[in-house]
Structures are given as structure tokens and as C-alpha cells.
Write an enzyme that holds these catalytic residues in place. Structure first.
Site, PDB file in Angstrom:
ATOM      1  N   ALA A  90       0.883  -1.173   0.000  1.00  0.00           N
ATOM      2  CA  ALA A  90       0.000   0.000   0.000  1.00  0.00           C
ATOM      3  C   ALA A  90       0.919   1.221   0.000  1.00  0.00           C
ATOM      4  O   ALA A  90       1.112   1.872   1.016  1.00  0.00           O
ATOM      5  CB  ALA A  90      -0.915  -0.003   1.219  1.00  0.00           C
ATOM      6  N   CYS A 150      -7.311   3.492  -8.922  1.00  0.00           N
ATOM      7  CA  CYS A 150      -7.190   4.661  -8.039  1.00  0.00           C
ATOM      8  C   CYS A 150      -8.573   4.981  -7.506  1.00  0.00           C
ATOM      9  O   CYS A 150      -9.570   4.860  -8.235  1.00  0.00           O
ATOM     10  CB  CYS A 150      -6.729   5.897  -8.819  1.00  0.00           C
ATOM     11  N   GLY A 237       2.642 -10.834  -7.162  1.00  0.00           N
ATOM     12  CA  GLY A 237       3.580 -11.954  -7.149  1.00  0.00           C
ATOM     13  C   GLY A 237       2.928 -13.246  -7.630  1.00  0.00           C
ATOM     14  O   GLY A 237       1.747 -13.259  -8.027  1.00  0.00           O
TER      15      GLY A 237
END
Ligand SMILES: Cc1cc2nc3c(=O)[nH]c(=O)nc-3n(C[C@H](O)[C@H](O)[C@H](O)COP(=O)(O)O)c2cc1C
Length: 326
Positions: A90, A150, A237
Site C-alpha cells: 500500500a 485509483c 507476485g
């Protein structure tokens, strides 16, 4: 000792020529990339920092950290946490703001001859528009990637990418400001991803980047505190790779002619081939860069070898090649 040295010297050129005739070039919405491997936004610093490891013009393109109209400090720490086969972050779009980014980071990338995909972010469609406007006419920018993960301040902070309607408004605003291809970067945190993809393409997106991080959370069992100061963060990941492959495949099936930059957990050559078979034209590598800064050039060389060993003349011929069981 000296005979060992000679052996190494003789072996090196032979290894380098494996797959030399394989064509790795791809056409990404009219932009020719020498190979399909790019950095993923936010995982390659500003670009210059990676040059100490290798010549970054070897990458098909560099996708830069998302840039906003004004500088941003980002969120409080801790803002990264390791998770099984991945990580949560974050960061909060820490960046120098578009003016400083153009003056310092873009100048360096331009002088270095890097093919740049500029990632832009904002809190309203007008903010995205303003950033796109400042990029107009800047040499070296091959495409704009619109980071739609966003919060939309005009819509209760709901992430743009969770709404086809809101995402389309951003893409339309950016489209009007630029002549270069526009890629809409979407999240798989939605129930109807092909629907959102159709909305942004309808609003003028030339291509899609799939996928951004998935929203996650981890709690320290002893302290009871979230591992991130922001409580929630984006999971990236290898843990998210199958979600990315599914997302690319679903969208490619729905819109086979729309170019896709695939992204999410790519670690080795087999992952790159999976993404291309699912329908990606280019493949962006993010979190793996933190494990191995050389992952980009390793993938390019490995892909060349993988294709040559299997008798493929080009990477492009594998795009969308997923075979049914029966
Ligand atoms: C530390 C970090 C920062 C990121 N910053 C951005 C960003 O600024 N803009 C963006 O579009 N994506 C950002 N991402 C998402 C990545 O570009 C990518 O979509 C995601 O991490 C999945 O790919 P990966 O598993 O290869 O990392 C960030 C990811 C990480 C881990």
C-alpha cells in the site's frame, strides 16, 4: 586454471547464439517492441536506478511508476508485507508529480533511448486528463497506461476500475489529449471483467493491461495489528498468476483483436509463454524484480532459447494458442 578459462571463453558465444534467428518482436497497438518483456509499473523505480544492473534498453519497453498531477508522499509505513508466494503493498502512489517527473525522470529515459510506456493516475477524470495533456508531444513515449486502480474521489472513493462507467469516463478524457496508444490497466477484483474491458475499449482504449494487484489483508496474529498501516493492500507476485492468466484469457476470448499487456506473478519463461498463449501481446514483470533485478534480461534470453528448442520462429505465433482437451 588457464584451460578452464579457455573453455569458458569458447562456450560463451555458442550459448549466446541459441535462438538468434527467433523473432521476439511484437506489435503492441501499432508500436513495435523488439521483444515482449516490459517492467511493471511501480516495480522498476524511476528506471535510472535499474541501469546499474543492465542496459535497460534491452527491455521491450519500460512501464514507469504511475505519475499524478501533484507530488505525492504516499501512505504511512509499514506499507509492504511478504505473503506466501507474493506480497502486499500500500505505497499510495508516491511520485514526484508530472512536472518534476518530466524534467528529471523522463529526460533521463529519453536521453537513454528507452521505449517508455507512461503510467498515469489521478483522483478524478480531469486529473488524468491534465497529466495526459502534459505528456503530449514528449518524445520517446510509445504509449500511455492508465492506472484505473485509483480511488475516485467523486464517487465515494470507489476504485475507477471497479466500474465500467467510471473507467470509461477516464479513458475518454485521456483519449482526447493524446495521439499515442492508450492502455487501460484493469483489476480482476470485479465480477464482469470482459464487461469493464468492453466499456474502456468503447471509450477509446487501444489496449488493456491485465491485471493490477488484488485487494488483500494480513494480520499479525500476536499484535492483532494489520501488517500494513493502511490495513488493506494490493496482492502481487506468483500468488496472483493464475488469476492473471484467467483474466487475460477471458478478455482475449471476448475481444481477440485488442492487444493486452499481461501482468501478475510472472517469474520464469514458462509464465511468459502461458500469458502469451492466454492472449497477451506483451508481458510485464513486477514483483519478481525485487527477488531478481536481472529477471527482465533473463526472460528475454530464456524465451529465445525456449522457442528455438521447440522449433518456433516467433513469439507472435503463440498468441492465443490454447488447445482444448478434446
Ligand atoms: C510495490 C508496488 C508498487 C506498484 N505501483 C504501481 C503503480 O504505481 N501503478 C500501477 O499501475 N501498478 C502498480 N503496481 C502493480 C504492478 O504494476 C502489477 O500490476 C502487479 O504488481 C502485478 O504484477 P506482479 O505480480 O508481477 O508484481 C505496483 C506493484 C507493487 C508490488
Amino acid at each position: 586454471m588457464s584451460s578452464d578459462v579457455r573453455r569458458v571463453e569458447r562456450a560463451a558465444p555458442a550459448a549466446d547464439t541459441v535462438g538468434a534467428s527467433v523473432d521476439l518482436s511484437v506489435d503492441l497497438a501499432g508500436v513495435r517492441l523488439d521483444n515482449p518483456i516490459t517492467s511493471a509499473s511501480g516495480c522498476f523505480a524511476a528506471g535510472a536506478e535499474m541501469e546499474r544492473f543492465y542496459d535497460i534498453t534491452e527491455l521491450g519497453a519500460v512501464v514507469v511508476k504511475s505519475v499524478t498531477p501533484e507530488p505525492r508522499q504516499g501512505l504511512p509505513t509499514p506499507r509492504m508485507a511478504e505473503t506466501p508466494s507474493g506480497m502486499l503493498n500500500a505505497i499510495g502512489l508516491q511520485n514526484p508529480g508530472i512536472d518534476a517527473w518530466i524534467d528529471r525522470d523522463l529526460r533521463w529515459l529519453q536521453e537513454r533511448g528507452v521505449t517508455v510506456i507512461a503510467s498515469i493516475a489521478g483522483a478524478t477524470p480531469d486529473e488524468f486528463r491534465d497529466v495526459a495533456r502534459k505528456l503530449r508531444g514528449q518524445p520517446g513515449i510509445a504509449a500511455i497506461e492508465v492506472n484505473l486502480s485509483c480511488p475516485n474521489v467523486e464517487h465515494r472513493g470507489l476504485v475507477f476500475a471497479c466500474s465500467g462507467h467510471d473507467s470509461a469516463a477516464v479513458i475518454a478524457a485521456v483519449r482526447r489529449e493524446t495521439d499515442v496508444p492508450v492502455f487501460a490497466k484493469l483489476t480482476a477484483d470485479v465480477t464482469d471483467l470482459p464487461g469493464v474491458a468492453r466499456d474502456v475499449v468503447g471509450a477509446g482504449a487501444d489496449g488493456l493491461t491485465l491485471i493490477n494487484t488484488l485487494l488483500g489483508m494480513a494480520i499479525d496474529p500476536d499484535t492483532g495489528r494489520p501488517e500494513l498501516a493502511n490495513t488493506y493492500g494490493g496482492l502481487s507476485g506468483p500468488a496472483i498468476r493464475p488469476v492473471a492468466v484467467r483474466a487475460i484469457h477471458q478478455v482475449h476470448q471476448a475481444m481477440p483483436h485488442v492487444p493486452i499487456i499481461g501482468c501478475g506473478g510472472v517469474r520464469d519463461v514458462g509464465d511468459v509463454v502461458q500469458f502469451v498463449r492466454a492472449g497477451a501481446t506483451a508481458v510485464a514483470v513486477g514483483t519478481s524484480t525485487f527477488v531478481d533485478p536481472f529477471v527482465g534480461p533473463h526472460l528475454i534470453a530464456g524465451l529465445r532459447r525456449w522457442l528455438a528448442e521447440r522449433g518456433h520462429a516467433s513469439i507472435a505465433e503463440l498468441r492465443g494458442q490454447v488447445h482444448p482437451w478434446r
